[in-house]
Design an enzyme around this catalytic site. Structure first.
Site, PDB file in Angstrom:
ATOM      1  N   GLU A  43       0.847  -1.488   0.071  1.00  0.00           N
ATOM      2  CA  GLU A  43      -0.024   0.130   0.077  1.00  0.00           C
ATOM      3  C   GLU A  43       1.089   1.169   0.116  1.00  0.00           C
ATOM      4  OE1 GLU A  43      -2.787   0.057   3.420  1.00  0.00           O
ATOM      5  OE2 GLU A  43      -3.700  -1.730   2.414  1.00  0.00           O
ATOM      6  N   GLU A  54      -5.573   9.265   9.952  1.00  0.00           N
ATOM      7  CA  GLU A  54      -4.346   8.607  10.127  1.00  0.00           C
ATOM      8  C   GLU A  54      -3.825   9.020  11.626  1.00  0.00           C
ATOM      9  OE1 GLU A  54      -3.793   6.836   8.002  1.00  0.00           O
ATOM     10  OE2 GLU A  54      -4.443   7.611   5.964  1.00  0.00           O
TER      11      GLU A  54
END
EC number: 4.2.1.20
Length: 293
Positions: A43, A54
């Site tokens: 990824e 995040e």
């Protein structure tokens, strides 16, 4: 669409790094080190200025990448410059996908796709470019399943998988809508519960895997996996793969802060990748074997 092939024979190790962190050339070396260490899918984070989904570690990586000049077009060049033989997935945010192509005269057109959107609008230009450079799937953390129709249509057109993140709280109709549109694998967001020296899988992780057991798509668990022992426990609990980001980004950040050579950091990433992959394989060996008839 073929990311499922990475999970076919053994548990998949899916590492994450922010593309361009801490700079373009070093980041190429780091991603290639993960491939050498046993990554089955990688990824790549395409940085967005407001990475709301995040944690602090990856937010800092995104800042470093942006400060080093990473943009969508530079990201696509980055993918083309990589020398790896594993599937690549782009992880980014829907605003960036949607807006891509607005400033590119070659992307502007009066033609319309089957959904009636002009080619200069919506996710289609981004998906088309991603497919052209070799990206095989997308992870879009801020895109709810009920709003994924245009992106799902574009991914179908250009043969990209669309991976959804399933949290422990994702249930009922919302989960159904996600799973009806997912392809490649499901990103199962979970945490490890740690009690003293004993590393175990918490109830929420096991519950998430159980809720997804009837769906014929690989389940890759991420969030909090840092060691081979973590990977082993997650896979032995039934995961088809592991996703690891922060533990790897920490290695990059530490090397950058200490002024370590690119080769030294790449070696540490490769070693950590091997540790995690080997842990996943041990976990698969510990699963109960089906009885022979």
């Amino acid at each position: 669409m073929g990311l499922e092939r990475a999970f076919a024979d053994e548990p998949a190790f899916v590492p994450y790094l922010a593309a361009g962190d801490p700079n373009y050339e070093a980041s190429l070396e780091y991603v290639e080190a993960l491939a050498r260490g046993g990554a089955d899918v990688i990824e790549l984070g395409l940085p967005f200025s407001e990475p709301i989904a995040e944690g602090k570690t990856i937010q800092n990586a995104i800042v470093r990448s942006l400060e080093a000049g990473m943009t969508p077009d530079r990201f696509f060049q980055f993918v083309e410059d990589l020398d790896v033989d594993v599937p690549l997935v782009c992880m980014t945010y829907y605003n960036l996908i949607y807006q891509y192509g607005e400033g590119d005269s070659e992307s502007r057109s009066d033609s319309e796709n089957a959904s009636g959107e002009t080619a200069s609008q919506g996710p289609r230009p981004f998906v088309e470019k991603a497919a052209a450079v070799g990206i095989e799937g997308l992870v879009v953390p801020d895109l709810p399943g009920e709003e994924a129709g245009p992106l799902r249509t574009a991914c179908d057109e250009f043969d990209l998988d669309l991976v959804f993140i399933v949290a422990p709280t994702t249930k009922g109709d919302r989960l159904e809508r996600m799973l009806e549109q997912v392809s490649g694998y499901v990103y199962v967001q979970a945490r490890l519960g740690v009690t003293g020296a004993r590393e175990d899988v918490d109830d929420a992780t096991e519950d998430s895997l159980a809720r997804l057991s009837d769906w014929d798509v690989p389940k890759a668990v991420g969030f909090g996996i840092k060691t081979g022992a973590h990977a082993e426990r997650i896979v032995s609990a039934g995961a088809d793969g592991i996703i690891v980001g922060s533990a790897l980004v920490d290695i990059v950040a530490e090397g950058h802060e200490n002024g370590d050579s690119t080769d030294a950091v790449a070696d540490r990433l490769e070693a950590k990748a091997r540790e995690l992959k080997e842990g996943a394989l041990r976990g698969a060996a510990e699963r109960p074997q089906p009885e022979r008839t």
